[in-house]
Motif scaffolding. Structure first.
Motif, PDB file in Angstrom:
ATOM      1  N   HIS A  72       1.136  -0.830   0.320  1.00 25.47           N
ATOM      2  CA  HIS A  72       0.121  -0.192  -0.118  1.00 25.47           C
ATOM      3  C   HIS A  72       1.098   0.799   0.089  1.00 25.47           C
ATOM      4  CE1 HIS A  72      -2.904   2.639   1.286  1.00 25.47           C
ATOM      5  NE2 HIS A  72      -4.192   1.599   0.835  1.00 25.47           N
ATOM      6  N   TRP A  73       1.565   2.170  -1.010  1.00 20.94           N
ATOM      7  CA  TRP A  73       2.294   3.066  -1.679  1.00 20.94           C
ATOM      8  C   TRP A  73       1.366   3.864  -0.905  1.00 20.94           C
ATOM      9  CZ3 TRP A  73       6.489   1.493  -2.446  1.00 20.94           C
ATOM     10  CH2 TRP A  73       6.721   0.723  -3.285  1.00 20.94           C
ATOM     11  N   PRO A  74       0.924   4.592  -0.491  1.00 19.82           N
ATOM     12  CA  PRO A  74       0.554   5.892   0.359  1.00 19.82           C
ATOM     13  C   PRO A  74       0.260   5.600   1.917  1.00 19.82           C
ATOM     14  CG  PRO A  74      -1.377   5.110  -1.080  1.00 19.82           C
ATOM     15  CD  PRO A  74      -0.727   4.224  -1.266  1.00 19.82           C
ATOM     16  N   TRP A  75       0.349   4.587   2.143  1.00 22.19           N
ATOM     17  CA  TRP A  75       0.716   4.061   3.995  1.00 22.19           C
ATOM     18  C   TRP A  75       2.463   4.381   4.398  1.00 22.19           C
ATOM     19  CZ3 TRP A  75      -1.653   5.815   8.227  1.00 22.19           C
ATOM     20  CH2 TRP A  75      -2.917   5.389   7.959  1.00 22.19           C
ATOM     21  N   THR A  76       2.706   3.577   3.044  1.00 18.69           N
ATOM     22  CA  THR A  76       4.836   3.546   3.100  1.00 18.69           C
ATOM     23  C   THR A  76       4.664   4.730   3.456  1.00 18.69           C
ATOM     24  OG1 THR A  76       3.929   1.163   2.633  1.00 18.69           O
ATOM     25  CG2 THR A  76       6.795   1.664   1.975  1.00 18.69           C
ATOM     26  N   ASP A  77       4.609   5.415   1.960  1.00 17.97           N
ATOM     27  CA  ASP A  77       5.170   6.860   1.462  1.00 17.97           C
ATOM     28  C   ASP A  77       4.864   7.907   3.096  1.00 17.97           C
ATOM     29  OD1 ASP A  77       6.654   9.012   0.586  1.00 17.97           O
ATOM     30  OD2 ASP A  77       5.028   9.295  -0.596  1.00 17.97           O
ATOM     31  N   PHE A  78       3.514   7.782   3.521  1.00 21.17           N
ATOM     32  CA  PHE A  78       3.804   8.603   4.487  1.00 21.17           C
ATOM     33  C   PHE A  78       4.079   7.782   5.412  1.00 21.17           C
ATOM     34  CE2 PHE A  78       0.721   8.832   8.713  1.00 21.17           C
ATOM     35  CZ  PHE A  78       0.163   9.760   8.836  1.00 21.17           C
ATOM     36  N   LEU A  79       4.478   6.952   6.127  1.00 16.98           N
ATOM     37  CA  LEU A  79       5.111   6.457   7.372  1.00 16.98           C
ATOM     38  C   LEU A  79       6.775   6.573   7.248  1.00 16.98           C
ATOM     39  CD1 LEU A  79       3.612   3.277   8.444  1.00 16.98           C
ATOM     40  CD2 LEU A  79       3.276   4.898   9.531  1.00 16.98           C
ATOM     41  N   ARG A  80       6.908   6.365   5.399  1.00 19.20           N
ATOM     42  CA  ARG A  80       8.697   7.633   5.728  1.00 19.20           C
ATOM     43  C   ARG A  80       8.653   8.566   5.621  1.00 19.20           C
ATOM     44  NH1 ARG A  80      11.261  10.541   1.644  1.00 19.20           N
ATOM     45  NH2 ARG A  80       8.752  10.126   0.480  1.00 19.20           N
ATOM     46  N   SER A  81       7.937   9.481   4.975  1.00 19.89           N
ATOM     47  CA  SER A  81       8.136  10.725   5.884  1.00 19.89           C
ATOM     48  C   SER A  81       7.770  11.550   6.714  1.00 19.89           C
ATOM     49  CB  SER A  81       7.236  11.634   4.805  1.00 19.89           C
ATOM     50  OG  SER A  81       5.527  11.610   4.478  1.00 19.89           O
ATOM     51  N   LEU A  82       6.496  10.419   8.021  1.00 17.87           N
ATOM     52  CA  LEU A  82       7.175  10.896   9.760  1.00 17.87           C
ATOM     53  C   LEU A  82       7.790  10.342  10.027  1.00 17.87           C
ATOM     54  CD1 LEU A  82       4.745  11.965  11.114  1.00 17.87           C
ATOM     55  CD2 LEU A  82       3.529   9.755  11.497  1.00 17.87           C
ATOM     56  N   ILE A  83       8.173   9.379   9.583  1.00 21.33           N
ATOM     57  CA  ILE A  83       9.261   8.952  10.557  1.00 21.33           C
ATOM     58  C   ILE A  83      10.950  10.037  10.751  1.00 21.33           C
ATOM     59  CG2 ILE A  83      10.665   7.059  10.774  1.00 21.33           C
ATOM     60  CD1 ILE A  83       8.582   4.625  10.847  1.00 21.33           C
ATOM     61  N   ALA A  84      11.271  10.086   8.863  1.00 15.49           N
ATOM     62  CA  ALA A  84      12.022  10.925   8.914  1.00 15.49           C
ATOM     63  C   ALA A  84      12.157  12.542   9.510  1.00 15.49           C
ATOM     64  CB  ALA A  84      12.049  11.068   7.300  1.00 15.49           C
ATOM     65  N   ALA A  85      10.772  13.130   9.233  1.00 15.78           N
ATOM     66  CA  ALA A  85      10.379  14.140  10.127  1.00 15.78           C
ATOM     67  C   ALA A  85      10.750  14.058  11.796  1.00 15.78           C
ATOM     68  CB  ALA A  85       8.933  14.619   9.098  1.00 15.78           C
ATOM     69  N   ILE A  86      10.340  13.422  12.343  1.00 13.03           N
ATOM     70  CA  ILE A  86      10.848  13.117  13.440  1.00 13.03           C
ATOM     71  C   ILE A  86      12.054  12.846  13.916  1.00 13.03           C
ATOM     72  CG2 ILE A  86       9.977  11.645  15.730  1.00 13.03           C
ATOM     73  CD1 ILE A  86       7.487  10.927  14.069  1.00 13.03           C
ATOM     74  N   ILE A  87      12.647  11.912  12.884  1.00 11.99           N
ATOM     75  CA  ILE A  87      14.145  12.027  13.481  1.00 11.99           C
ATOM     76  C   ILE A  87      15.173  13.034  12.951  1.00 11.99           C
ATOM     77  CG2 ILE A  87      15.700  10.336  12.989  1.00 11.99           C
ATOM     78  CD1 ILE A  87      14.206   7.892  12.479  1.00 11.99           C
ATOM     79  N   TYR A  88      14.633  13.668  12.328  1.00 12.88           N
ATOM     80  CA  TYR A  88      15.318  14.657  11.823  1.00 12.88           C
ATOM     81  C   TYR A  88      15.601  16.232  12.854  1.00 12.88           C
ATOM     82  CZ  TYR A  88      18.317  14.582   7.587  1.00 12.88           C
ATOM     83  OH  TYR A  88      18.413  13.396   6.176  1.00 12.88           O
ATOM     84  N   LEU A  89      13.630  15.653  13.188  1.00  6.51           N
ATOM     85  CA  LEU A  89      13.603  16.735  14.639  1.00  6.51           C
ATOM     86  C   LEU A  89      14.592  16.755  15.616  1.00  6.51           C
ATOM     87  CD1 LEU A  89      12.187  19.015  15.300  1.00  6.51           C
ATOM     88  CD2 LEU A  89      10.614  17.835  16.844  1.00  6.51           C
ATOM     89  N   ILE A  90      14.696  15.350  16.302  1.00 10.36           N
ATOM     90  CA  ILE A  90      14.936  15.283  17.337  1.00 10.36           C
ATOM     91  C   ILE A  90      16.908  15.201  17.279  1.00 10.36           C
ATOM     92  CG2 ILE A  90      16.075  13.403  18.747  1.00 10.36           C
ATOM     93  CD1 ILE A  90      13.135  11.704  18.294  1.00 10.36           C
ATOM     94  N   THR A  91      17.149  14.794  15.976  1.00 12.36           N
ATOM     95  CA  THR A  91      18.748  14.791  15.677  1.00 12.36           C
ATOM     96  C   THR A  91      19.374  16.241  15.587  1.00 12.36           C
ATOM     97  OG1 THR A  91      18.896  14.573  13.748  1.00 12.36           O
ATOM     98  CG2 THR A  91      18.792  12.751  14.580  1.00 12.36           C
ATOM     99  N   SER A  92      18.070  17.059  15.049  1.00 11.97           N
ATOM    100  CA  SER A  92      18.578  18.947  14.748  1.00 11.97           C
ATOM    101  C   SER A  92      18.910  19.249  16.345  1.00 11.97           C
ATOM    102  CB  SER A  92      17.622  18.733  13.880  1.00 11.97           C
ATOM    103  OG  SER A  92      17.847  18.598  12.784  1.00 11.97           O
ATOM    104  N   ILE A  93      18.037  18.475  16.787  1.00  9.78           N
ATOM    105  CA  ILE A  93      17.991  19.905  18.193  1.00  9.78           C
ATOM    106  C   ILE A  93      19.149  18.869  19.183  1.00  9.78           C
ATOM    107  CG2 ILE A  93      16.513  19.355  20.390  1.00  9.78           C
ATOM    108  CD1 ILE A  93      13.636  19.280  19.116  1.00  9.78           C
ATOM    109  N   ILE A  94      19.095  18.184  18.915  1.00  9.94           N
ATOM    110  CA  ILE A  94      20.376  17.373  19.971  1.00  9.94           C
ATOM    111  C   ILE A  94      21.366  18.049  19.213  1.00  9.94           C
ATOM    112  CG2 ILE A  94      22.430  15.255  20.325  1.00  9.94           C
ATOM    113  CD1 ILE A  94      19.624  13.671  19.789  1.00  9.94           C
ATOM    114  N   LEU A  95      21.697  17.838  17.453  1.00  4.82           N
ATOM    115  CA  LEU A  95      23.426  18.897  17.093  1.00  4.82           C
ATOM    116  C   LEU A  95      23.281  20.433  18.273  1.00  4.82           C
ATOM    117  CD1 LEU A  95      23.214  17.110  13.428  1.00  4.82           C
ATOM    118  CD2 LEU A  95      24.703  17.216  15.419  1.00  4.82           C
ATOM    119  N   LEU A  96      21.834  21.430  17.963  1.00  2.00           N
ATOM    120  CA  LEU A  96      21.750  22.415  17.998  1.00  2.00           C
ATOM    121  C   LEU A  96      21.851  22.827  19.591  1.00  2.00           C
ATOM    122  CD1 LEU A  96      18.979  23.316  15.609  1.00  2.00           C
ATOM    123  CD2 LEU A  96      21.325  24.339  15.280  1.00  2.00           C
TER     124      LEU A  96
END
Length: 130
Positions: A72-96
């Motif tokens: 199911h490509w819409p759910w797969t793409d949604f989860l990929r982008s949601l997980i990427a947003a959360i992980i980038y947010l966490i690592t960006s806060i740590i780096l800053l």
């Protein structure tokens, strides 16, 4: 046959999803370069997201999402982008928060931009909206 493939590639690149995926690939590549310039262990995050964005770009460009029906490509793409947003947010806060090298600070700021980009991608590909 080559004209048909060229037209489908350019047609996808002109869509909102095509532009978003291309921007995600470029941003992940820049962040990957900055992560590799600093002594942090966050290189794998950007590398994995870069590879996943390239895979989804190829799948949508070649119109494989209509041929491969068991995913199911819409759910797969949604989860990929949601997980990427959360992980980038966490690592960006740590780096800053850590401070230190300028490349880390720039990578943290670009990570926040990537968070917004991936979050927007998740919001427009949410299968519940469609």
């Amino acid at each position: 046959m080559a004209d048909f493939q060229h037209n489908s590639c350019t047609n996808f690149l002109c869509t909102q999803k095509g532009i978003l995926l291309f921007a995600e690939i470029i941003l992940c590549l820049v962040i990957l370069t900055l992560y590799s310039a600093s002594p942090s262990g966050y290189i794998s995050l950007s590398l994995i997201e870069l590879i996943l964005a390239i895979i989804f770009f190829i799948i949508y460009t070649c119109d494989l999402h209509t041929k491969i029906q068991f995913i199911h490509w819409p759910w797969t793409d949604f989860l990929r982008s949601l997980i990427a947003a959360i992980i980038y947010l966490i690592t960006s806060i740590i780096l800053l928060v850590e401070r230190g090298y300028r490349s880390r600070i720039v990578a943290g700021i670009l990570g926040l931009i990537a968070t917004a980009l991936f979050g927007y991608d998740a919001s427009i590909t949410c299968p519940m909206r469609q």
